[in-house]
Design an enzyme around this catalytic site. Sequence first.
Site, PDB file in Angstrom:
ATOM      1  N   GLY A 149      37.058  38.990  49.138  1.00 34.46           N
ATOM      2  CA  GLY A 149      37.201  39.329  50.425  1.00 34.46           C
ATOM      3  C   GLY A 149      38.639  38.520  50.789  1.00 34.46           C
ATOM      4  O   GLY A 149      39.274  38.958  51.788  1.00 34.46           O
ATOM      5  N   GLU A 172      34.305  40.495  40.598  1.00 36.09           N
ATOM      6  CA  GLU A 172      32.848  41.430  40.959  1.00 36.09           C
ATOM      7  C   GLU A 172      32.215  41.760  40.077  1.00 36.09           C
ATOM      8  O   GLU A 172      30.976  42.261  40.025  1.00 36.09           O
ATOM      9  CB  GLU A 172      33.529  42.303  42.069  1.00 36.09           C
ATOM     10  CG  GLU A 172      33.814  41.922  43.236  1.00 36.09           C
ATOM     11  CD  GLU A 172      35.351  41.518  43.526  1.00 36.09           C
ATOM     12  OE1 GLU A 172      35.795  40.671  44.386  1.00 36.09           O
ATOM     13  OE2 GLU A 172      35.842  41.578  42.451  1.00 36.09           O
ATOM     14  N   ASP A 180      36.940  45.490  45.257  1.00 34.69           N
ATOM     15  CA  ASP A 180      37.152  46.156  46.069  1.00 34.69           C
ATOM     16  C   ASP A 180      38.355  45.686  47.064  1.00 34.69           C
ATOM     17  O   ASP A 180      39.236  45.196  46.696  1.00 34.69           O
ATOM     18  CB  ASP A 180      35.712  46.533  46.860  1.00 34.69           C
ATOM     19  CG  ASP A 180      35.179  45.196  47.738  1.00 34.69           C
ATOM     20  OD1 ASP A 180      35.446  44.087  47.013  1.00 34.69           O
ATOM     21  OD2 ASP A 180      34.504  45.482  48.470  1.00 34.69           O
TER      22      ASP A 180
END
Length: 385
Positions: A149, A172, A180
């Site tokens: 993030g 991840e 992502d």
Amino acid sequence: MYLCETAEAGNNKKSSHTFECKHDATNHIRLQMSSASAPEVLLEKVGRAGVITLNRPKAMNALNLTMTRLLYPQLKEWETDEQTDIVIIKGAGGRAFCAGGDIIAVTEAGKSGDPLAQDFFREEYVLNNTIGMYKKPYIALIDGITMGGGVGLSVHGRFRVATEKTVFAMPETAIGLFPDVGGGYFLPRLQGKLGMFLALTGFRLKGRDVQRVGVASHFVESQKISALELDLVGLRSPSNEDVSKLLESYQTQVTMFLGVHCIHLVHLVLFSAGSVEGILQNLNTDNSAFAKKQAETLARMSPTSLKITFRQLEQGAAMSLQDVLVMEYRLCQACMRGKDFYEGVRSVLIDKDHSPRWSPATLAEVSDHSVDQCFSPLGETDLRL
């Protein structure tokens, strides 16, 4: 070109933990949205600069939904505010810019059917897109650990300033997820097969290498970050070119030599293949220590995550950031419906046994049909930007 890898023992320890100004201020703004004694995000107006401080140092500034809901409206307000020229974002505590998202909370929500599992990713991706499309100079001071993030809060902005303390990674696949926050957009646009390598293995780039490969736009010594920030807020109606010149002036002052163990980028040709299986075949038939180590790394990752990630980057190379984020929202919701994400978080963050029981357990058992389903549209619940 060389990539430099941090010490393995220290990295393993950090990896499991990460998934979790001196100014003459005018128009000083601080928003507190929780009952905690310290706000999780500090939003300040310093002269004509908007300054964001991620303020969860004990959690290495991991991003949660409350923080996202503070950041988005403030960025939109500053973008149209005639009294705001630039935006600066940084992390508190000296260890991390932002080490990732609040994954454990998302995991618990996914298990119970709580809408947080949808809301967190949806609002995070909207924020990522806002940063990518921002009309004013946006400067991320990624001084410290920057993963997951935290990458989404920085890499899509115009300016990303790394230091010798920066550790960048998208780890991840080790928790049954995929890189992502727009990873499908920026990773395949790195040179050669570097992005595929980073995405599948979770390899950590450190210090100057983060800037050399283009993840960061500039490199500044950590001890000069405070002075840089003061000079940034002192700029008067700066253009992107003005900000760039200032950052470059600091970059030319770098004198330190960072001596670490390096790997030559020539090895990354091994990640040129039409499938994850093809990459593994390349690694297994190569006699280098690099190939052996990466094959061992991939063997620990979620087979489903590896196949999703490979296709994500292959498709994302020809897509806009907006289309990538729509695709990634479909993928994250598929992961919420599956098993590996919960098992990966259990293994890495909760029990910390680092012995995940993936399902399916092998690449051969992950069918093309099951991967296709992960990319399927969500109808009325699709992300809309």
